[in-house]
Design an enzyme around this catalytic site. Structure first.
Site, mmCIF file in Angstrom:
data_model
loop_
_atom_site.group_PDB
_atom_site.id
_atom_site.type_symbol
_atom_site.label_atom_id
_atom_site.label_comp_id
_atom_site.label_asym_id
_atom_site.label_seq_id
_atom_site.Cartn_x
_atom_site.Cartn_y
_atom_site.Cartn_z
ATOM 1 N N CYS A 234 17.953 3.225 -6.095
ATOM 2 C CA CYS A 234 16.707 2.467 -6.322
ATOM 3 C C CYS A 234 16.463 1.660 -5.059
ATOM 4 C CB CYS A 234 16.849 1.562 -7.541
ATOM 5 S SG CYS A 234 17.345 2.427 -9.062
ATOM 6 N N ALA A 236 13.849 0.851 -2.548
ATOM 7 C CA ALA A 236 12.876 -0.090 -1.977
ATOM 8 C C ALA A 236 13.270 -1.531 -2.344
ATOM 9 C CB ALA A 236 11.479 0.236 -2.493
ATOM 10 N N PRO A 237 13.019 -2.487 -1.443
ATOM 11 C CA PRO A 237 12.213 -2.418 -0.218
ATOM 12 C C PRO A 237 12.929 -1.928 1.028
ATOM 13 C CG PRO A 237 12.867 -4.680 -0.611
ATOM 14 C CD PRO A 237 13.385 -3.893 -1.777
ATOM 15 N N GLY A 238 14.264 -1.741 0.997
ATOM 16 C CA GLY A 238 14.921 -1.059 2.093
ATOM 17 C C GLY A 238 15.913 -1.845 2.930
ATOM 18 N N ASN A 239 16.088 -3.141 2.679
ATOM 19 C CA ASN A 239 17.062 -3.893 3.478
ATOM 20 C C ASN A 239 18.478 -3.339 3.322
ATOM 21 O OD1 ASN A 239 15.467 -5.761 4.823
ATOM 22 N ND2 ASN A 239 15.525 -7.251 3.173
ATOM 23 N N ASP A 258 12.923 6.056 -4.837
ATOM 24 C CA ASP A 258 12.199 4.974 -5.489
ATOM 25 C C ASP A 258 10.946 5.552 -6.141
ATOM 26 O OD1 ASP A 258 12.623 1.781 -5.349
ATOM 27 O OD2 ASP A 258 10.510 2.259 -5.674
ATOM 28 N N ARG A 263 5.733 0.798 -2.450
ATOM 29 C CA ARG A 263 6.983 0.189 -1.976
ATOM 30 C C ARG A 263 7.724 1.134 -1.044
ATOM 31 N NH1 ARG A 263 9.942 -3.690 -4.889
ATOM 32 N NH2 ARG A 263 11.690 -2.260 -5.142
ATOM 33 N N ASP A 305 21.188 -0.426 -7.192
ATOM 34 C CA ASP A 305 20.641 -1.776 -7.331
ATOM 35 C C ASP A 305 19.343 -1.655 -8.131
ATOM 36 O OD1 ASP A 305 20.896 -4.680 -6.226
ATOM 37 O OD2 ASP A 305 18.805 -4.156 -5.878
ATOM 38 N N CYS A 358 20.114 -8.819 -8.867
ATOM 39 C CA CYS A 358 19.844 -10.220 -8.522
ATOM 40 C C CYS A 358 19.556 -10.978 -9.812
ATOM 41 C CB CYS A 358 18.694 -10.344 -7.522
ATOM 42 S SG CYS A 358 17.156 -9.557 -8.033
#
Length: 465
Positions: A234, A236-239, A258, A263, A305, A358
């Site tokens: 999963c 995105a956003p890609g960090n 994703d 996104r 994630d 998170c």
């Protein structure tokens, strides 16, 4: 002594949101509730101070069987309370072994905060509604540059480099134009909370990524070696994807999925700016990806994630009922997260998986991991991870202490949860975790002569040779 075990149990219950302090004390079965209630309240009041002293003294590293909540109660009694009651028994003997170091760290904390009394340490923490200030974490993109060159650049621009941090207190004390190297991640720079780098040329050029420390843990703990095949389920956003690519040194393959096309487009831009060339993006549902597809037959590492309540994000306040996720939403999210984790564990070559959210909610974290592991019938297990990390998983099932939690209060990061899952026949992950603990540069390496600072206003940042 039973009092200390009971106090630790109440503290754990409060953290796990099983009830208020008063309710848990009166339902504890402890005969004399008055001293129990007082001990729990005072330990809670000094919690941030106790966490700092325990971490700096290395108490949990030295006493591996000592649980964090009990450690906090015992250190309170030793340093701030009335002394061990009833002789203290084995707990006093245990604390006596560490008394000198713990007292020294408390004294050092007072010196750093310019106070003389224990109560004065509470001045900042005890103000209602005052949340700990989380520093600005900046990950150096090692696909484009290296930490030494980034440090040199900031020094030339008037910032003062303070070296590698030795404790959370070093990070709390940051102010002005000072910055540090994180004590755990060798490519993570730490600036004061108010530092704004969104328009900084190094960020715009992809040499730096603004990424919270807790968000850096999943890729670091997955630790795929260069040349391996990785799945970011999963993405995105890609960090985290760009972090994986940096660990791979762009050698190998990342399959990133994703569902959200917008996104994913934003992520493609981020990855291009970061110099990522080993990633294959796919718009689609990870749950629809077949584990038997020959394209993924060599995938040994998965980062999962999934979408979550976001209750650990600094912009959310779970304590406010108006923004807390409803039970219905939590059930729906946990159901999706469990399906995603079950699915990930079906990939035939999988050796190691990191599950992260998170979220602060047990339903999305420990409960999901516990059920997935139970359903795997012993094929997978939790890997012991970063034993010195101060905030562990909630004690909801045997082995949950191998999970990691993060919060502004305990780790100076956003709220986060991480579990490292490995195939049971894989050799113990202890050597890997010891290696991860040693990722930070040695003092000898730090003494190495720095590359000559380039002159002129340009970036002048290239990968270190």
């Amino acid at each position: 002594m039973a009092l200390y075990a009971a106090a630790a149990s109440v503290l754990a219950g409060v953290e796990e949101r099983r009830g208020s302090v008063r309710a848990l004390v009166y339902s504890s079965g402890f005969q004399n509730v008055k001293p129990l209630y007082a001990l729990v309240c005072e330990t809670q009041r000094f919690a941030a101070v106790l966490d700092a002293v325990i971490a700096r003294a290395g108490l949990l590293r030295a006493e591996k069987k000592l649980r964090p909540h009990l450690a906090k109660v015992l250190v309170y009694e030793l340093l701030l309370g009335k002394g061990f009651r009833g002789g203290g028994g084995r707990w006093k003997a245990l604390m006596d072994r560490h008394q000198a170091r713990l007292k020294a760290e408390l004294a050092r904390l007072k010196v750093q905060r310019h106070v003389s009394r224990n109560e004065d340490l509470l001045e900042a923490e005890s103000k209602p509604g005052l949340a700990p200030k989380v520093p600005r974490y900046v990950r150096v993109n090692t696909l484009k540059t290296c930490t030494d060159d980034a440090v040199d650049y900031f020094k030339r621009k008037g910032f003062s480099y303070q070296g590698r941090a030795s404790s959370l207190e070093d990070l709390r004390a940051l102010e002005g134009k000072h910055f540090l190297l994180d004590p755990l991640l060798p490519e993570l720079l730490v600036f004061p909370a108010q530092t704004d780098l969104h328009d900084h040329p190094l960020y715009l050029a992809g040499h730096l990524l603004l990424q919270d420390k807790a968000s850096c843990l999943p890729a670091m703990l997955l630790a795929p070696p260069p040349g391996s095949q990785v799945m970011d389920a999963c993405a995105a956003p890609g960090n985290k994807t760009s972090h994986l690519a940096a660990l791979l040194k762009n050698q190998g393959k990342i399959f990133a999925f994703d569902l959200d096309a917008k996104r994913l487009a934003t992520m493609a831009t981020l990855l291009a700016r970061a110099g990522v060339s080993c990633c294959e993006l796919a718009e689609g549902d990870f749950l629809a990806v077949s584990p038997s597809d020959p394209r993924y037959a060599q995938v040994q590492y998965i980062l999962l994630d999934p979408s979550c309540s976001g209750s650990g994000m600094l912009s959310r306040q779970l304590e406010d009922p108006a923004v807390a996720p409803s039970e219905e939403r939590l059930r729906a999210l946990a159901g999706f997260q469990l399906r995603a984790l079950r699915h990930a564990l079906k990939f035939p070559a999988l050796q190691r998986l990191v599950y992260s959210t998170c979220s602060l909610c047990q339903e999305e974290n420990e409960d999901v991991v516990q059920e997935a592991l139970q359903e795997s019938s012993g094929a997978f297990r939790l890997a012991p991870t970063l034993p010195s990390w101060p905030h562990r998983g909630l004690n909801t099932f045997p082995g949950a202490e191998h999970c990691l939690r993060a919060s502004p209060e305990t780790t100076l990061t956003g709220g986060f949860f991480v579990a490292v899952i490995e195939r049971a026949e894989v050799a113990s992950s202890a050597p890997r975790d010891e290696a991860l603990a040693q990722l930070t540069p040695s003092s000898a390496a730090r003494r190495k002569k720095r590359r000559k600072a380039a002159s002129g206003p340009g970036l002048n940042l290239l990968p270190c040779s």
